[in-house]
Scaffold this motif. Structure first.
Motif, PDB file in Angstrom:
ATOM      1  N   PRO A 183       2.954  10.301   6.990  1.00  0.00           N
ATOM      2  CA  PRO A 183       2.522   8.953   6.597  1.00  0.00           C
ATOM      3  C   PRO A 183       2.097   8.136   7.817  1.00  0.00           C
ATOM      4  CG  PRO A 183       4.907   9.196   6.337  1.00  0.00           C
ATOM      5  CD  PRO A 183       4.359  10.565   6.629  1.00  0.00           C
ATOM      6  N   TRP A 184       0.905   7.628   7.759  1.00  0.00           N
ATOM      7  CA  TRP A 184       0.300   7.031   8.946  1.00  0.00           C
ATOM      8  C   TRP A 184      -0.291   5.674   8.593  1.00  0.00           C
ATOM      9  CZ3 TRP A 184       0.514   9.494  13.676  1.00  0.00           C
ATOM     10  CH2 TRP A 184      -0.181   8.876  14.727  1.00  0.00           C
ATOM     11  N   ASP A 185       0.108   4.675   9.322  1.00  0.00           N
ATOM     12  CA  ASP A 185      -0.363   3.311   9.089  1.00  0.00           C
ATOM     13  C   ASP A 185      -1.592   3.051   9.957  1.00  0.00           C
ATOM     14  OD1 ASP A 185      -0.784   0.590   8.977  1.00  0.00           O
ATOM     15  OD2 ASP A 185       1.350   0.076   9.049  1.00  0.00           O
ATOM     16  N   GLU A 188      -1.806  -0.331  11.649  1.00  0.00           N
ATOM     17  CA  GLU A 188      -0.952  -0.461  12.828  1.00  0.00           C
ATOM     18  C   GLU A 188      -1.561   0.275  14.017  1.00  0.00           C
ATOM     19  OE1 GLU A 188       1.437  -2.296  13.574  1.00  0.00           O
ATOM     20  OE2 GLU A 188       2.203  -1.364  15.408  1.00  0.00           O
ATOM     21  N   HIS A 189      -2.098   1.454  13.744  1.00  0.00           N
ATOM     22  CA  HIS A 189      -2.775   2.213  14.801  1.00  0.00           C
ATOM     23  C   HIS A 189      -3.908   1.365  15.389  1.00  0.00           C
ATOM     24  CE1 HIS A 189      -4.616   6.375  16.050  1.00  0.00           C
ATOM     25  NE2 HIS A 189      -4.837   5.462  16.954  1.00  0.00           N
ATOM     26  N   GLY A 288      -3.899   7.207   4.247  1.00  0.00           N
ATOM     27  CA  GLY A 288      -2.569   6.948   4.786  1.00  0.00           C
ATOM     28  C   GLY A 288      -1.812   8.177   5.248  1.00  0.00           C
ATOM     29  N   ALA A 321       2.855   3.919  14.602  1.00  0.00           N
ATOM     30  CA  ALA A 321       1.901   4.023  13.491  1.00  0.00           C
ATOM     31  C   ALA A 321       2.391   5.008  12.428  1.00  0.00           C
ATOM     32  CB  ALA A 321       0.528   4.445  14.000  1.00  0.00           C
ATOM     33  N   ARG A 323       4.540   5.506   9.677  1.00  0.00           N
ATOM     34  CA  ARG A 323       5.268   4.529   8.864  1.00  0.00           C
ATOM     35  C   ARG A 323       5.431   5.033   7.433  1.00  0.00           C
ATOM     36  NH1 ARG A 323       6.803  -0.724   8.430  1.00  0.00           N
ATOM     37  NH2 ARG A 323       6.267  -1.147  10.604  1.00  0.00           N
ATOM     38  N   ASP A 325       5.976   5.158   3.397  1.00  0.00           N
ATOM     39  CA  ASP A 325       5.369   4.432   2.289  1.00  0.00           C
ATOM     40  C   ASP A 325       6.322   3.343   1.797  1.00  0.00           C
ATOM     41  OD1 ASP A 325       3.344   6.229   2.499  1.00  0.00           O
ATOM     42  OD2 ASP A 325       3.662   7.192   0.555  1.00  0.00           O
ATOM     43  N   GLU A 326       5.769   2.426   1.038  1.00  0.00           N
ATOM     44  CA  GLU A 326       6.554   1.369   0.404  1.00  0.00           C
ATOM     45  C   GLU A 326       7.657   1.994  -0.450  1.00  0.00           C
ATOM     46  OE1 GLU A 326       5.635  -1.569   1.421  1.00  0.00           O
ATOM     47  OE2 GLU A 326       7.361  -2.432   0.358  1.00  0.00           O
ATOM     48  N   THR A 570       9.767   3.382  10.625  1.00  0.00           N
ATOM     49  CA  THR A 570       8.776   3.937  11.543  1.00  0.00           C
ATOM     50  C   THR A 570       9.430   4.955  12.473  1.00  0.00           C
ATOM     51  OG1 THR A 570       8.899   2.645  13.581  1.00  0.00           O
ATOM     52  CG2 THR A 570       7.868   1.601  11.671  1.00  0.00           C
TER      53      THR A 570
END
Length: 574
Positions: A183-185, A188-189, A288, A321, A323, A325-326, A570
DNA sequence: TAGCATTGCGCG
DNA sequence: AAAGCGCGCAATGCTA
């Protein structure tokens, strides 16, 4: 990882455009065979898995399993013929006459595309694609027989069986991790890039990069210098009186000149931009998720390699980055000093085991009195495992040799064997490759009557190179085996967790990824992506799996593998 | 212009 | 230019 069980086997292969499944009993005797249309294969595999939970035997895991995963089908166990062949082919414990050593069609590279493309559904041509192992059923059946015979001929059959099971489990996990993704934000990156590199301008070069470059050019009095060109930069440095032999950060840092600070800054920024900048983000992160291609068994020692995306080199800078998921979270765990602990266990060195008793093995070495401070203990231990002969590390190694004679004796002996042209093996029986013909020739030339001192020097140098390789091979390779067992045990434990009650939305990925799953693996670290309600259970699974990995490899031998473990949204460190 | 070697740096 | 293992990748520059 149940290798002593009585599970049956199902060999999968292709035949005239269909798949064929050959059911074998635990002893390998054929029970029945069935022909299955490729379109019906996922459904049929799901049924067989549910009713018999066999060990699936197939030519290579990516080719068979990734389409199955794409169709929502997961299996518990497999036997990857290509990976098993690569191990058995060279294993020193296997009879030298074993036929598996001659089935060269299986000396194949994995049939994976290295790009970020998605898996295609069984689209390999019947007549073997460009690379990858054979895919037809007859080839798979005969190779499986050769491999069973090879294991039976081994002086260490149970260890080899363990290794093949662990290696194959790793292949399943690698495919699953690629399917699930990390999972990658991306936002944020992007923020990290903008903060570090500066705003992207029309000219293309981000502001802070451009500013650092301008300061370098000013300090060198060369307004049009191409800083990215090593030869040009080196000449410019020389003109400015900075007499370095290379432009490496290490050497530059020793110099005193106004260009050094901005140049080091520029190199740092340029590196981030070219390796993991906006171009990388656009190519490798979608929906994501970062989906690298893992290559199990890609390193001679048994470590995994990666192909594309630089999965094994994610800079610490970017870990924020990663992160969850919700509604989900991450369990991030790494093993403290895996390799020296493995060495302690392999060598039954009670003094080193005592040093390893606490959480920090290097502190334990200091307490044992061999070396005065922790930093030196670490340098010395790494030097011992890598074969350092000079410098600070080389000077400290003899002290370890006195304090831990059995552990040091094990790596010293591995080095001696390698220098002599021999083969060494890991704890579970993966053997180092034999020396090349060129290496052998060089050694024999150096021992002939008509030889020059240059030949002798060169041969000795290469012999020592090989000695350092085999010295490290036994430790790095056994550590990789421990990590594979850890991963395999973890996968099984996560799969056994109860279903998520109110499954939080997960915005991409296959069905199994709606459940706690392994999302990343890097030699001695794992990241589990899990719904929050299962975070504690997932963390326990990680810890229990580590304890079980130790038992699988070393039985009741009293060695701990403590983890640094935390639950966080994270993956950023410190 | 594609392919290869070199340099440098990120990770364990 | 790491001393000391194992990798992958990008940029550059040379060669076929």
């Amino acid at each position: 990882m149940d290798v002593t069980d009585t599970a049956s086997w199902v060999v999968l292969g292709r035949s005239a455009g269909d798949a064929v499944a050959v059911h074998l009993d635990a002893d390998g005797a054929e029970v029945r065979r069935e022909r299955i249309a490729l379109t019906a294969l996922p459904g049929r595999v799901r049924e067989i898995e549910a009713s018999a939970a066999p060990r699936w035997v197939w030519g290579d895991t990516p080719g068979w399993y990734e389409p199955l995963l794409a169709a929502g089908v997961r299996v518990a166990r497999c036997h990857d013929l290509r990976l098993a062949h690569a191990i058995l082919r060279w294993a020193a414990s296997v009879d030298s006459a074993a036929e598996v050593r001659r089935s060269t069609a299986w000396d194949a590279a994995p049939a994976v595309e290295s790009g970020p493309a998605t898996a295609t559904l069984f689209d390999l041509d019947d007549e073997a694609s460009a690379d990858g192992p054979p895919s037809d059923i007859a080839a798979a059946e005969s190779e499986f027989v050769r491999q069973r015979d090879a294991v039976a001929s081994s002086t260490e059959p149970s260890r080899l069986r363990l290794l093949l099971a662990a290696e194959s489990a790793g292949a399943l996990i690698a495919s699953e991790m690629r399917a699930a993704g990390l999972p990658w934000d991306a936002a944020e990156h992007d923020r990290i890039l903008t903060r570090t590199l500066g705003e992207r301008s029309a000219g293309g070069t981000p502001a802070h990069v451009a500013a650092a470059a301008a300061r370098v050019r000013a300090a060198l009095g060369d307004p049009s210098l191409s800083i990215d060109s090593q030869p040009k930069l080196l000449r410019a440095l020389h003109r400015a009186g900075v007499l370095v032999e290379s432009t490496s950060r290490w050497e530059l840092a020793e110099q005193r000149h106004p260009v050094i600070e901005p140049l080091l800054e520029y190199k740092k920024l340029a590196r981030l931009q070219s390796a993991n900048g906006w171009a990388w983000l656009a190519e490798w992160v979608h929906d994501g998720r970062f989906r690298p291609v893992y290559v199990p068994g890609g390193v001679v020692t048994g470590r995994w390699a990666s192909s594309g995306g630089g999965a094994l080199q994610l800079p610490r800078q970017l870990r924020a980055a990663v992160r969850a998921d919700e509604g989900w979270t991450l369990v991030v765990a790494d093993v403290a000093q895996l390799e020296p602990r493995v060495l302690a266990a392999m060598s039954s060195d009670s003094a080193l085991v005592a040093a390893a008793r606490g959480r920090d093995l290097y502190a334990g070495i200091v307490e044992g009195g061999a070396i005065a401070d922790r930093a030196d203990a670490k340098i010395a231990m790494l030097g011992a495992m890598y074969g350092a002969t000079s410098g600070q590390s080389g000077r400290l190694v003899p002290r370890l040799r006195r304090a831990y004679p059995r552990a040091m004796g094990l790596v010293d002996e591995a080095a001696r064997i390698g220098e002599d042209g021999g083969v060494v093996s890991t704890w579970l029986g993966r053997s180092s490759p034999p020396p090349s013909d060129g290496w052998r020739e060089m050694q024999s030339r150096a021992s002939q009557v008509e030889t020059t001192s240059a030949d002798v020097d060169r041969a000795r140098r290469h012999a020592r190179d090989r000695g350092r390789f085999t010295r490290n091979f036994v430790v790095q390779g056994t550590a990789a085996e421990w990590a594979l067992c850890w991963l395999a045990e973890l996968r099984t434990r996560l799969a056994a967790l109860p279903p998520v009650s109110a499954s939080p939305a997960v915005h991409s990925g296959p069905a199994f990824a709606r459940h706690p799953h392994v999302a990343f693996f890097l030699h001695d670290e794992v990241i589990v992506h899990t719904p929050r309600e299962h975070a504690d259970a997932a963390a326990r699974a990680v810890t229990d799996a580590a304890a079980q990995a130790a038992r699988i490899l070393f039985g009741d031998f009293p060695i701990d593998f403590p983890l640094d473990i935390r639950i966080d949204a994270t993956a950023s460190k410190g």
